[in-house]
Motif scaffolding. Structure first.
Motif, PDB file in Angstrom:
ATOM      1  N   PHE A 249     -31.129  65.310 -62.149  1.00 12.30           N
ATOM      2  CA  PHE A 249     -30.926  66.415 -61.216  1.00 12.30           C
ATOM      3  C   PHE A 249     -31.950  67.525 -61.460  1.00 12.30           C
ATOM      4  O   PHE A 249     -32.615  67.988 -60.528  1.00 12.30           O
ATOM      5  CB  PHE A 249     -29.498  66.955 -61.381  1.00 12.30           C
ATOM      6  CG  PHE A 249     -29.184  68.158 -60.538  1.00 12.30           C
ATOM      7  CD1 PHE A 249     -28.840  68.021 -59.200  1.00 12.30           C
ATOM      8  CD2 PHE A 249     -29.217  69.425 -61.088  1.00 12.30           C
ATOM      9  CE1 PHE A 249     -28.545  69.137 -58.420  1.00 12.30           C
ATOM     10  CE2 PHE A 249     -28.917  70.538 -60.312  1.00 12.30           C
ATOM     11  CZ  PHE A 249     -28.582  70.397 -58.983  1.00 12.30           C
ATOM     12  N   SER A 250     -32.111  67.938 -62.718  1.00 10.02           N
ATOM     13  CA  SER A 250     -33.008  69.048 -63.057  1.00 10.02           C
ATOM     14  C   SER A 250     -34.468  68.688 -62.814  1.00 10.02           C
ATOM     15  O   SER A 250     -35.244  69.495 -62.299  1.00 10.02           O
ATOM     16  CB  SER A 250     -32.810  69.447 -64.522  1.00 10.02           C
ATOM     17  OG  SER A 250     -31.481  69.835 -64.765  1.00 10.02           O
ATOM     18  N   THR A 251     -34.854  67.468 -63.194  1.00  7.35           N
ATOM     19  CA  THR A 251     -36.245  67.042 -63.018  1.00  7.35           C
ATOM     20  C   THR A 251     -36.611  66.978 -61.536  1.00  7.35           C
ATOM     21  O   THR A 251     -37.665  67.467 -61.111  1.00  7.35           O
ATOM     22  CB  THR A 251     -36.478  65.668 -63.666  1.00  7.35           C
ATOM     23  OG1 THR A 251     -36.109  65.735 -65.058  1.00  7.35           O
ATOM     24  CG2 THR A 251     -37.930  65.245 -63.552  1.00  7.35           C
ATOM     25  N   ALA A 252     -35.732  66.369 -60.744  1.00  3.86           N
ATOM     26  CA  ALA A 252     -35.993  66.260 -59.299  1.00  3.86           C
ATOM     27  C   ALA A 252     -36.009  67.630 -58.638  1.00  3.86           C
ATOM     28  O   ALA A 252     -36.799  67.872 -57.714  1.00  3.86           O
ATOM     29  CB  ALA A 252     -34.934  65.365 -58.641  1.00  3.86           C
ATOM     30  N   MET A 253     -35.157  68.538 -59.113  1.00  5.02           N
ATOM     31  CA  MET A 253     -35.122  69.883 -58.540  1.00  5.02           C
ATOM     32  C   MET A 253     -36.433  70.619 -58.815  1.00  5.02           C
ATOM     33  O   MET A 253     -36.990  71.275 -57.922  1.00  5.02           O
ATOM     34  CB  MET A 253     -33.937  70.677 -59.096  1.00  5.02           C
ATOM     35  CG  MET A 253     -33.902  72.116 -58.625  1.00  5.02           C
ATOM     36  SD  MET A 253     -32.320  72.912 -58.872  1.00  5.02           S
ATOM     37  CE  MET A 253     -31.375  72.233 -57.498  1.00  5.02           C
ATOM     38  N   THR A 254     -36.945  70.510 -60.040  1.00  6.16           N
ATOM     39  CA  THR A 254     -38.211  71.163 -60.371  1.00  6.16           C
ATOM     40  C   THR A 254     -39.340  70.606 -59.512  1.00  6.16           C
ATOM     41  O   THR A 254     -40.139  71.357 -58.944  1.00  6.16           O
ATOM     42  CB  THR A 254     -38.539  70.962 -61.865  1.00  6.16           C
ATOM     43  OG1 THR A 254     -37.455  71.460 -62.666  1.00  6.16           O
ATOM     44  CG2 THR A 254     -39.814  71.701 -62.244  1.00  6.16           C
ATOM     45  N   LEU A 255     -39.405  69.280 -59.400  1.00  7.58           N
ATOM     46  CA  LEU A 255     -40.447  68.637 -58.598  1.00  7.58           C
ATOM     47  C   LEU A 255     -40.333  69.044 -57.130  1.00  7.58           C
ATOM     48  O   LEU A 255     -41.328  69.387 -56.475  1.00  7.58           O
ATOM     49  CB  LEU A 255     -40.337  67.117 -58.727  1.00  7.58           C
ATOM     50  CG  LEU A 255     -41.326  66.285 -57.886  1.00  7.58           C
ATOM     51  CD1 LEU A 255     -42.756  66.576 -58.322  1.00  7.58           C
ATOM     52  CD2 LEU A 255     -41.006  64.794 -58.008  1.00  7.58           C
ATOM     53  N   LEU A 275     -33.172  68.927 -43.731  1.00  3.95           N
ATOM     54  CA  LEU A 275     -33.677  67.748 -44.435  1.00  3.95           C
ATOM     55  C   LEU A 275     -33.137  67.691 -45.856  1.00  3.95           C
ATOM     56  O   LEU A 275     -32.714  66.620 -46.330  1.00  3.95           O
ATOM     57  CB  LEU A 275     -35.212  67.785 -44.463  1.00  3.95           C
ATOM     58  CG  LEU A 275     -35.914  66.650 -45.226  1.00  3.95           C
ATOM     59  CD1 LEU A 275     -35.594  65.296 -44.599  1.00  3.95           C
ATOM     60  CD2 LEU A 275     -37.426  66.895 -45.274  1.00  3.95           C
ATOM     61  N   GLY A 276     -33.124  68.846 -46.532  1.00  6.34           N
ATOM     62  CA  GLY A 276     -32.590  68.890 -47.891  1.00  6.34           C
ATOM     63  C   GLY A 276     -31.123  68.494 -47.947  1.00  6.34           C
ATOM     64  O   GLY A 276     -30.696  67.762 -48.845  1.00  6.34           O
ATOM     65  N   SER A 277     -30.346  68.953 -46.966  1.00 11.80           N
ATOM     66  CA  SER A 277     -28.919  68.604 -46.951  1.00 11.80           C
ATOM     67  C   SER A 277     -28.718  67.117 -46.672  1.00 11.80           C
ATOM     68  O   SER A 277     -27.822  66.486 -47.238  1.00 11.80           O
ATOM     69  CB  SER A 277     -28.170  69.460 -45.917  1.00 11.80           C
ATOM     70  OG  SER A 277     -28.701  69.276 -44.620  1.00 11.80           O
ATOM     71  N   LEU A 278     -29.577  66.536 -45.825  1.00  7.24           N
ATOM     72  CA  LEU A 278     -29.495  65.084 -45.564  1.00  7.24           C
ATOM     73  C   LEU A 278     -29.761  64.280 -46.841  1.00  7.24           C
ATOM     74  O   LEU A 278     -29.050  63.315 -47.141  1.00  7.24           O
ATOM     75  CB  LEU A 278     -30.506  64.690 -44.485  1.00  7.24           C
ATOM     76  CG  LEU A 278     -30.071  64.834 -43.030  1.00  7.24           C
ATOM     77  CD1 LEU A 278     -31.251  64.586 -42.102  1.00  7.24           C
ATOM     78  CD2 LEU A 278     -28.919  63.886 -42.702  1.00  7.24           C
ATOM     79  N   ILE A 279     -30.780  64.690 -47.592  1.00  2.57           N
ATOM     80  CA  ILE A 279     -31.101  64.005 -48.851  1.00  2.57           C
ATOM     81  C   ILE A 279     -29.941  64.154 -49.837  1.00  2.57           C
ATOM     82  O   ILE A 279     -29.563  63.204 -50.527  1.00  2.57           O
ATOM     83  CB  ILE A 279     -32.409  64.565 -49.446  1.00  2.57           C
ATOM     84  CG1 ILE A 279     -33.584  64.232 -48.535  1.00  2.57           C
ATOM     85  CG2 ILE A 279     -32.653  64.019 -50.851  1.00  2.57           C
ATOM     86  CD1 ILE A 279     -34.893  64.916 -48.928  1.00  2.57           C
ATOM     87  N   ASN A 302     -29.627  64.567 -55.206  1.00  2.00           N
ATOM     88  CA  ASN A 302     -28.986  65.876 -55.077  1.00  2.00           C
ATOM     89  C   ASN A 302     -29.950  66.983 -55.488  1.00  2.00           C
ATOM     90  O   ASN A 302     -30.099  67.997 -54.795  1.00  2.00           O
ATOM     91  CB  ASN A 302     -27.730  65.962 -55.955  1.00  2.00           C
ATOM     92  CG  ASN A 302     -26.564  65.154 -55.448  1.00  2.00           C
ATOM     93  OD1 ASN A 302     -25.759  64.659 -56.226  1.00  2.00           O
ATOM     94  ND2 ASN A 302     -26.462  65.004 -54.140  1.00  2.00           N
ATOM     95  N   GLY A 303     -30.590  66.802 -56.636  1.00  2.00           N
ATOM     96  CA  GLY A 303     -31.541  67.803 -57.118  1.00  2.00           C
ATOM     97  C   GLY A 303     -32.697  67.997 -56.155  1.00  2.00           C
ATOM     98  O   GLY A 303     -33.116  69.133 -55.870  1.00  2.00           O
ATOM     99  N   LEU A 304     -33.212  66.887 -55.617  1.00  2.00           N
ATOM    100  CA  LEU A 304     -34.328  66.952 -54.672  1.00  2.00           C
ATOM    101  C   LEU A 304     -33.904  67.663 -53.387  1.00  2.00           C
ATOM    102  O   LEU A 304     -34.641  68.498 -52.849  1.00  2.00           O
ATOM    103  CB  LEU A 304     -34.812  65.535 -54.358  1.00  2.00           C
ATOM    104  CG  LEU A 304     -36.121  65.398 -53.585  1.00  2.00           C
ATOM    105  CD1 LEU A 304     -37.275  65.984 -54.385  1.00  2.00           C
ATOM    106  CD2 LEU A 304     -36.387  63.930 -53.248  1.00  2.00           C
ATOM    107  N   GLY A 305     -32.700  67.357 -52.905  1.00  2.00           N
ATOM    108  CA  GLY A 305     -32.219  67.970 -51.674  1.00  2.00           C
ATOM    109  C   GLY A 305     -31.939  69.455 -51.818  1.00  2.00           C
ATOM    110  O   GLY A 305     -32.400  70.269 -51.007  1.00  2.00           O
ATOM    111  N   PHE A 306     -31.204  69.817 -52.858  1.00  2.00           N
ATOM    112  CA  PHE A 306     -30.836  71.226 -53.043  1.00  2.00           C
ATOM    113  C   PHE A 306     -32.023  72.074 -53.487  1.00  2.00           C
ATOM    114  O   PHE A 306     -31.993  73.298 -53.338  1.00  2.00           O
ATOM    115  CB  PHE A 306     -29.691  71.355 -54.054  1.00  2.00           C
ATOM    116  CG  PHE A 306     -28.365  70.882 -53.529  1.00  2.00           C
ATOM    117  CD1 PHE A 306     -27.834  71.423 -52.372  1.00  2.00           C
ATOM    118  CD2 PHE A 306     -27.651  69.884 -54.177  1.00  2.00           C
ATOM    119  CE1 PHE A 306     -26.611  70.991 -51.863  1.00  2.00           C
ATOM    120  CE2 PHE A 306     -26.426  69.434 -53.685  1.00  2.00           C
ATOM    121  CZ  PHE A 306     -25.908  69.993 -52.530  1.00  2.00           C
ATOM    122  N   SER A 307     -33.067  71.436 -54.026  1.00  2.00           N
ATOM    123  CA  SER A 307     -34.209  72.200 -54.547  1.00  2.00           C
ATOM    124  C   SER A 307     -34.857  73.064 -53.476  1.00  2.00           C
ATOM    125  O   SER A 307     -35.355  74.155 -53.770  1.00  2.00           O
ATOM    126  CB  SER A 307     -35.251  71.235 -55.137  1.00  2.00           C
ATOM    127  OG  SER A 307     -35.874  70.457 -54.126  1.00  2.00           O
TER     128      SER A 307
END
Length: 381
Positions: A249-255, A275-279, A302-307
Motif C-alpha cells: 500500500f505505502s510503496t504504491a502510494m508513493t509511486l 480513475l483513482g476510485s476505480l483502481i 488501493n495505495g495506487l488509487g488513493f494516492s
C-alpha cells in the motif's frame, strides 16, 4: 515524473516539497518512540490513547484559525512559522517527565502540525496557479518519502539509544535544510480572490469535496491500521507476509503520487479522482477474495488509487471560485482528517461487533460512493 524532475531541478518547487517531507519525518520519529514513551511514563493503553487524541485535538483546534493566519501573514510566512513551531514542539513529547505534560505537549505539537499542513498545501496551490505547473501530487509524494526516511532512521535507534537525542538530531538536520531553502517561498502571498458571500452555491462543491476527502482519508487510515490484521485473520497469511499489505500500500502510494501530476495535467483533476476510485474499487475486490497474494495486490491497488485522490482534492479545494485558497484547503483538510481519525475507530467497532471482512465491504461501499460523487461534482464544476 515531470513534476518530480521539476522539484529536483528548481528550488522554488523543492522548498515547499521538502516541508511535506519534514512534516512526516517529525511525526514519524515521534511515532516510532510511542512504546518507549508509554514505558517511560508507566501509562496503560487507554491513557496513551487519550494522549494521542490530544495531538488530534490540537490539529483540529487550528483548522478554524489557519486560513486567518495564512491571510494575515502571507502563505509563505505562515508555512515558515509552521516549520519553526513544529521543529520546536516535536521535541516536547520525548522530554516531558509526566503524563499530563505529555498531553499538553502533544496538543501543541498537533497545533503546529495542523498549521504546517494547511499552509504548505495552500502554498503549493498558489505556486501552481502562478506558474501554471502541477506538482501537488509529487509534493504529497514527498510526504510519503518522509515516512520512508523515518523507517530507515529507525535502524539508528539501538545505536543512538536516546529518544530525545534522536529527535534532536533529526529536528536539527530537517530545520537546517528548511532554513537554507525557505527563501524560495517565504515572500509568497495568496493571489487576491473576489470572495462571494456564503451561499449554498459555494457550499455545494466544498461539501462534495469534503465527502470524498472523508471517505478517501478514512480508507487510508483504515488500511494503515487494519491491513495486517486482515491478512492474519481473514486470509490466514503466514507471519512473514502479515506486514506485506501495508508495505504494498505505502510503496504504491508513493509511486502513484510521483506520477499523478502528469496524469492530472492530461485528464483533469475530477477525472483523475474518478480513475483513482476505480483502481481502489478493483483493489478492494481483490482484498475481499480472501486469497493472501490477491489481497496484497489489492492493497497495492488501493495505495495506487488513493494516492492521487487527496492531492487533487487540495488542488480543487484551493481553486473553488469565490473562496480563497486557504479557506478551501482548510475545509478539505478538516473533513479529510476527520475521516482519517474516525475511519479506523468505526471500522474497529464494526470488526469487533460483526466481522473484519464486513468492515472492508463497507470501505468498498465508501469508495463506490466516492466514484458516484465525482459525477455529481463534474456536473457542478
Amino acid at each position: 515524473m515531470k513534476s518530480l524532475k521539476l522539484i529536483f531541478s528548481d528550488p522554488r518547487y523543492f522548498a515547499p516539497a521538502w516541508v511535506f517531507a519534514s512534516l512526516n519525518i517529525w511525526f514519524g520519529t515521534w511515532a516510532i518512540y510511542i512504546p518507549t514513551v508509554k514505558d517511560k511514563l508507566d501509562i496503560d493503553k487507554a491513557d496513551l490513547g487519550i494522549a494521542i487524541f490530544c495531538l488530534s485535538l490540537g490539529v483540529f483546534a487550528i483548522f478554524p484559525l489557519a486560513s486567518k493566519i495564512i491571510n494575515k501573514l502571507g502563505v509563505g510566512k505562515a508555512t515558515w512559522l509552521g516549520v519553526v513551531l513544529s521543529s520546536i514542539t516535536a521535541l516536547f513529547p520525548l522530554l516531558v517527565p509526566n503524563y499530563y505534560l505529555l498531553m499538553v505537549s502533544l496538543f501543541l505539537f498537533g497545533i503546529s502540525n495542523g498549521l504546517t499542513d494547511i499552509s504548505m498545501n495552500t502554498l503549493v496551490t498558489e505556486i501552481e496557479k502562478e506558474d501554471k505547473q502541477n506538482f501537488m501530487s509529487a509534493a504529497h509524494g514527498f510526504f510519503s518519502l518522509g515516512g520512508v526516511i523515518v523507517g530507515l532512521g529507525s535502524f539508528l535507534i539501538p545505536i543512538i539509544g536516546n529518544p530525545a537525542l534522536h529527535m534532536g538530531v533529526t529536528v536539527a538536520i530537517i530545520f537546517l535544510i528548511n532554513l537554507l531553502v525557505c527563501k524560495n517561498y517565504k515572500n509568497i502571498v495568496s493571489a487576491p480572490v473576489d470572495k462571494e458571500p456564503f451561499s449554498l452555491k459555494l457550499f455545494k462543491p466544498l461539501f462534495l469535496l469534503g465527502i470524498i476527502g472523508f471517505m478517501a482519508m478514512g480508507s487510508e487510515g483504515a488500511i494503515v491500521d487494519w491491513s495486517g490484521l486482515y491478512l492474519k485473520e481473514v486470509t490466514l497469511a503466514p507471519e512473514v507476509l502479515i506486514g506485506s499489505g501495508f508495505l504494498a500500500f505505502s510503496t504504491a502510494m508513493t509511486l502513484g503520487r510521483f506520477l499523478g501530476d502528469g496524469i492530472s495535467a492530461r485528464i483533469g483533476s475530477i477525472k483523475i479522482v474518478a480513475l483513482g476510485s476505480l483502481i481502489a474499487i478493483l483493489g478492494y475486490l481483490l482484498v475481499l477474495s480472501e486469497e493472501t497474494i490477491l489481497a496484497i495486490i489489492g492493497f497495492a491497488l488501493n495505495g495506487l488509487g488513493f494516492s492521487v485522490i487527496v492531492p487533487e482534492l487540495f488542488r480543487i479545494g484551493g481553486n473553488v471560485k469565490g473562496v480563497d485558497s486557504a479557506q478551501g484547503v482548510s475545509f478539505i483538510a478538516g473533513t479529510g482528517y476527520t475521516g482519517f481519525l474516525l475511519g479506523p475507530v468505526i471500522l474497529g467497532f464494526l470488526a469487533e461487533t460483526a466481522s473484519l471482512k464486513l468492515s472492508f465491504i463497507l470501505l468498498l461501499g465508501c469508495t463506490i460512493l466516492v466514484l458516484l460523487t465525482t459525477f455529481v461534482l463534474k456536473r457542478n464544476t
